[in-house]
Motif scaffolding. Structure first.
Motif, PDB file in Angstrom:
ATOM      1  N   GLY A  13     -65.873   0.996   2.439  1.00 20.90           N
ATOM      2  CA  GLY A  13     -64.716   0.117   2.278  1.00 20.90           C
ATOM      3  C   GLY A  13     -63.454   0.709   2.886  1.00 20.90           C
ATOM      4  N   MET A  14     -63.238   1.995   2.668  1.00 24.39           N
ATOM      5  CA  MET A  14     -62.063   2.651   3.265  1.00 24.39           C
ATOM      6  C   MET A  14     -62.157   2.651   4.791  1.00 24.39           C
ATOM      7  SD  MET A  14     -61.106   5.830   0.782  1.00 24.39           S
ATOM      8  CE  MET A  14     -62.740   6.508   0.674  1.00 24.39           C
ATOM      9  N   LEU A  15     -63.326   2.952   5.311  1.00 26.87           N
ATOM     10  CA  LEU A  15     -63.513   2.948   6.762  1.00 26.87           C
ATOM     11  C   LEU A  15     -63.284   1.548   7.318  1.00 26.87           C
ATOM     12  CD1 LEU A  15     -64.378   4.477   9.317  1.00 26.87           C
ATOM     13  CD2 LEU A  15     -66.727   3.824   8.780  1.00 26.87           C
ATOM     14  N   TRP A  16     -63.827   0.537   6.649  1.00 29.22           N
ATOM     15  CA  TRP A  16     -63.647  -0.848   7.080  1.00 29.22           C
ATOM     16  C   TRP A  16     -62.161  -1.198   7.125  1.00 29.22           C
ATOM     17  CZ3 TRP A  16     -66.133  -4.770   9.251  1.00 29.22           C
ATOM     18  CH2 TRP A  16     -65.558  -6.025   9.168  1.00 29.22           C
ATOM     19  N   ASN A  17     -61.414  -0.843   6.088  1.00 28.53           N
ATOM     20  CA  ASN A  17     -59.988  -1.161   6.045  1.00 28.53           C
ATOM     21  C   ASN A  17     -59.221  -0.487   7.174  1.00 28.53           C
ATOM     22  OD1 ASN A  17     -60.071  -2.888   3.858  1.00 28.53           O
ATOM     23  ND2 ASN A  17     -59.774  -1.251   2.381  1.00 28.53           N
ATOM     24  N   VAL A  18     -59.483   0.780   7.417  1.00 24.67           N
ATOM     25  CA  VAL A  18     -58.778   1.503   8.475  1.00 24.67           C
ATOM     26  C   VAL A  18     -59.080   0.880   9.836  1.00 24.67           C
ATOM     27  CG1 VAL A  18     -58.651   3.704   9.702  1.00 24.67           C
ATOM     28  CG2 VAL A  18     -58.597   3.663   7.203  1.00 24.67           C
ATOM     29  N   VAL A  19     -60.336   0.595  10.085  1.00 23.90           N
ATOM     30  CA  VAL A  19     -60.734   0.055  11.391  1.00 23.90           C
ATOM     31  C   VAL A  19     -60.157  -1.338  11.604  1.00 23.90           C
ATOM     32  CG1 VAL A  19     -62.712  -0.737  12.745  1.00 23.90           C
ATOM     33  CG2 VAL A  19     -62.793   1.468  11.603  1.00 23.90           C
ATOM     34  N   THR A  20     -60.294  -2.224  10.611  1.00 25.19           N
ATOM     35  CA  THR A  20     -59.845  -3.605  10.815  1.00 25.19           C
ATOM     36  C   THR A  20     -58.328  -3.715  10.901  1.00 25.19           C
ATOM     37  OG1 THR A  20     -59.945  -4.063   8.441  1.00 25.19           O
ATOM     38  CG2 THR A  20     -61.875  -4.635   9.764  1.00 25.19           C
ATOM     39  N   ASP A  31     -44.939 -10.434  16.225  1.00 22.57           N
ATOM     40  CA  ASP A  31     -44.360 -11.585  15.525  1.00 22.57           C
ATOM     41  C   ASP A  31     -45.400 -12.409  14.761  1.00 22.57           C
ATOM     42  OD1 ASP A  31     -45.339 -12.194  18.072  1.00 22.57           O
ATOM     43  OD2 ASP A  31     -44.130 -14.010  18.214  1.00 22.57           O
ATOM     44  N   LEU A  32     -46.688 -12.215  15.028  1.00 30.58           N
ATOM     45  CA  LEU A  32     -47.748 -12.941  14.323  1.00 30.58           C
ATOM     46  C   LEU A  32     -48.524 -12.072  13.339  1.00 30.58           C
ATOM     47  CD1 LEU A  32     -49.320 -15.042  17.201  1.00 30.58           C
ATOM     48  CD2 LEU A  32     -47.750 -15.805  15.429  1.00 30.58           C
ATOM     49  N   LEU A  33     -48.261 -10.778  13.328  1.00 30.88           N
ATOM     50  CA  LEU A  33     -49.070  -9.848  12.551  1.00 30.88           C
ATOM     51  C   LEU A  33     -49.026 -10.144  11.053  1.00 30.88           C
ATOM     52  CD1 LEU A  33     -50.941  -7.445  12.756  1.00 30.88           C
ATOM     53  CD2 LEU A  33     -48.950  -5.953  12.598  1.00 30.88           C
ATOM     54  N   GLY A  34     -47.868 -10.464  10.525  1.00 33.04           N
ATOM     55  CA  GLY A  34     -47.762 -10.772   9.101  1.00 33.04           C
ATOM     56  C   GLY A  34     -48.568 -11.993   8.710  1.00 33.04           C
ATOM     57  N   ARG A  35     -48.533 -13.001   9.542  1.00 32.52           N
ATOM     58  CA  ARG A  35     -49.290 -14.224   9.250  1.00 32.52           C
ATOM     59  C   ARG A  35     -50.794 -13.977   9.340  1.00 32.52           C
ATOM     60  NH1 ARG A  35     -45.598 -18.735  12.354  1.00 32.52           N
ATOM     61  NH2 ARG A  35     -43.753 -18.367  11.076  1.00 32.52           N
ATOM     62  N   VAL A  36     -51.214 -13.239  10.348  1.00 38.18           N
ATOM     63  CA  VAL A  36     -52.641 -12.940  10.496  1.00 38.18           C
ATOM     64  C   VAL A  36     -53.130 -12.107   9.313  1.00 38.18           C
ATOM     65  CG1 VAL A  36     -54.328 -11.685  11.898  1.00 38.18           C
ATOM     66  CG2 VAL A  36     -52.638 -13.151  12.996  1.00 38.18           C
ATOM     67  N   ASN A  37     -52.350 -11.113   8.902  1.00 39.33           N
ATOM     68  CA  ASN A  37     -52.737 -10.293   7.754  1.00 39.33           C
ATOM     69  C   ASN A  37     -52.810 -11.119   6.476  1.00 39.33           C
ATOM     70  OD1 ASN A  37     -53.175  -7.817   8.991  1.00 39.33           O
ATOM     71  ND2 ASN A  37     -51.027  -7.227   8.833  1.00 39.33           N
ATOM     72  N   SER A  38     -51.890 -12.058   6.300  1.00 35.47           N
ATOM     73  CA  SER A  38     -51.918 -12.873   5.082  1.00 35.47           C
ATOM     74  C   SER A  38     -53.144 -13.779   5.054  1.00 35.47           C
ATOM     75  CB  SER A  38     -50.641 -13.694   4.950  1.00 35.47           C
ATOM     76  OG  SER A  38     -50.565 -14.691   5.958  1.00 35.47           O
ATOM     77  N   VAL A  39     -53.529 -14.336   6.180  1.00 35.08           N
ATOM     78  CA  VAL A  39     -54.735 -15.171   6.230  1.00 35.08           C
ATOM     79  C   VAL A  39     -55.978 -14.312   5.997  1.00 35.08           C
ATOM     80  CG1 VAL A  39     -56.169 -16.589   7.759  1.00 35.08           C
ATOM     81  CG2 VAL A  39     -53.701 -16.938   7.674  1.00 35.08           C
ATOM     82  N   TYR A  40     -56.006 -13.121   6.568  1.00 32.24           N
ATOM     83  CA  TYR A  40     -57.128 -12.201   6.379  1.00 32.24           C
ATOM     84  C   TYR A  40     -57.286 -11.874   4.893  1.00 32.24           C
ATOM     85  CZ  TYR A  40     -60.034  -8.061   7.068  1.00 32.24           C
ATOM     86  OH  TYR A  40     -61.050  -7.145   7.022  1.00 32.24           O
ATOM     87  N   ARG A  41     -56.184 -11.556   4.228  1.00 31.55           N
ATOM     88  CA  ARG A  41     -56.249 -11.241   2.796  1.00 31.55           C
ATOM     89  C   ARG A  41     -56.584 -12.461   1.960  1.00 31.55           C
ATOM     90  NH1 ARG A  41     -53.171  -6.431   0.783  1.00 31.55           N
ATOM     91  NH2 ARG A  41     -52.897  -5.144   2.617  1.00 31.55           N
ATOM     92  N   PHE A  42     -56.088 -13.628   2.359  1.00 28.06           N
ATOM     93  CA  PHE A  42     -56.385 -14.855   1.625  1.00 28.06           C
ATOM     94  C   PHE A  42     -57.890 -15.093   1.579  1.00 28.06           C
ATOM     95  CE2 PHE A  42     -57.318 -19.419   1.830  1.00 28.06           C
ATOM     96  CZ  PHE A  42     -56.788 -19.822   0.617  1.00 28.06           C
ATOM     97  N   PHE A  43     -58.555 -14.976   2.735  1.00 27.47           N
ATOM     98  CA  PHE A  43     -59.999 -15.209   2.756  1.00 27.47           C
ATOM     99  C   PHE A  43     -60.770 -14.053   2.124  1.00 27.47           C
ATOM    100  CE2 PHE A  43     -58.852 -18.302   6.082  1.00 27.47           C
ATOM    101  CZ  PHE A  43     -59.478 -19.404   5.528  1.00 27.47           C
ATOM    102  N   GLY A  44     -60.327 -12.827   2.367  1.00 20.76           N
ATOM    103  CA  GLY A  44     -61.027 -11.674   1.805  1.00 20.76           C
ATOM    104  C   GLY A  44     -60.960 -11.636   0.288  1.00 20.76           C
ATOM    105  N   TRP A  45     -59.762 -11.716  -0.260  1.00 19.24           N
ATOM    106  CA  TRP A  45     -59.593 -11.673  -1.720  1.00 19.24           C
ATOM    107  C   TRP A  45     -59.939 -13.010  -2.351  1.00 19.24           C
ATOM    108  CZ3 TRP A  45     -58.848  -7.331  -4.447  1.00 19.24           C
ATOM    109  CH2 TRP A  45     -58.455  -6.201  -3.741  1.00 19.24           C
ATOM    110  N   GLY A  46     -59.724 -14.099  -1.647  1.00 21.83           N
ATOM    111  CA  GLY A  46     -60.009 -15.417  -2.199  1.00 21.83           C
ATOM    112  C   GLY A  46     -61.487 -15.703  -2.356  1.00 21.83           C
ATOM    113  N   ALA A  47     -62.330 -15.014  -1.583  1.00 21.19           N
ATOM    114  CA  ALA A  47     -63.772 -15.224  -1.680  1.00 21.19           C
ATOM    115  C   ALA A  47     -64.397 -14.465  -2.841  1.00 21.19           C
ATOM    116  CB  ALA A  47     -64.443 -14.812  -0.371  1.00 21.19           C
ATOM    117  N   MET A  48     -63.697 -13.489  -3.385  1.00 20.28           N
ATOM    118  CA  MET A  48     -64.276 -12.665  -4.454  1.00 20.28           C
ATOM    119  C   MET A  48     -64.653 -13.455  -5.705  1.00 20.28           C
ATOM    120  SD  MET A  48     -62.210  -9.130  -4.253  1.00 20.28           S
ATOM    121  CE  MET A  48     -62.185  -8.165  -2.778  1.00 20.28           C
TER     122      MET A  48
END
Length: 99
Positions: A13-20, A31-48
């Motif tokens: 999990g730590m390796l996955w986080n560092v790499v991604t 200028d898009l990094l914050g939005r991309v990170n929020s969508v990534y977290r939405f799907f990652g944490w939202g699927a749990m």
């Protein structure tokens, strides 16, 4: 055995986080990094919660047939098998080249 499995899962999990995160920071414009990170977290944490519900349903269905203890192990065994299949698939598809 359980401690080793949990350690390997945490290390992966730590390796996955560092790499991604590093990959996204390198690839996505600032200028898009914050939005991309929020969508990534939405799907990652939202699927749990869906995974937890699916595992609970699997245990409930399997308990009468195999007993409570074996049914509680089933989601972990299935998850491990899926991860192994994904690892085999990724190893076959990825091309590692020296930079």
């Amino acid at each position: 055995m359980t401690a080793l499995a949990l350690f390997l899962e945490a290390a992966a999990g730590m390796l996955w986080n560092v790499v991604t995160v590093s990959y996204r920071q390198r690839l996505i414009p600032d200028d898009l990094l914050g939005r991309v990170n929020s969508v990534y977290r939405f799907f990652g944490w939202g699927a749990m919660p869906f995974g937890a519900m699916g595992a609970g349903a699997l245990v409930a269905v399997m308990t009468p047939a195999v007993g409570r203890t074996n049914a509680l192990h089933a989601p972990y065994l299935i998850g491990g098998a899926v991860c192994l299949l994904l690892l085999i698939f990724a190893a076959a598809r990825l091309r590692f080249e020296a930079s």
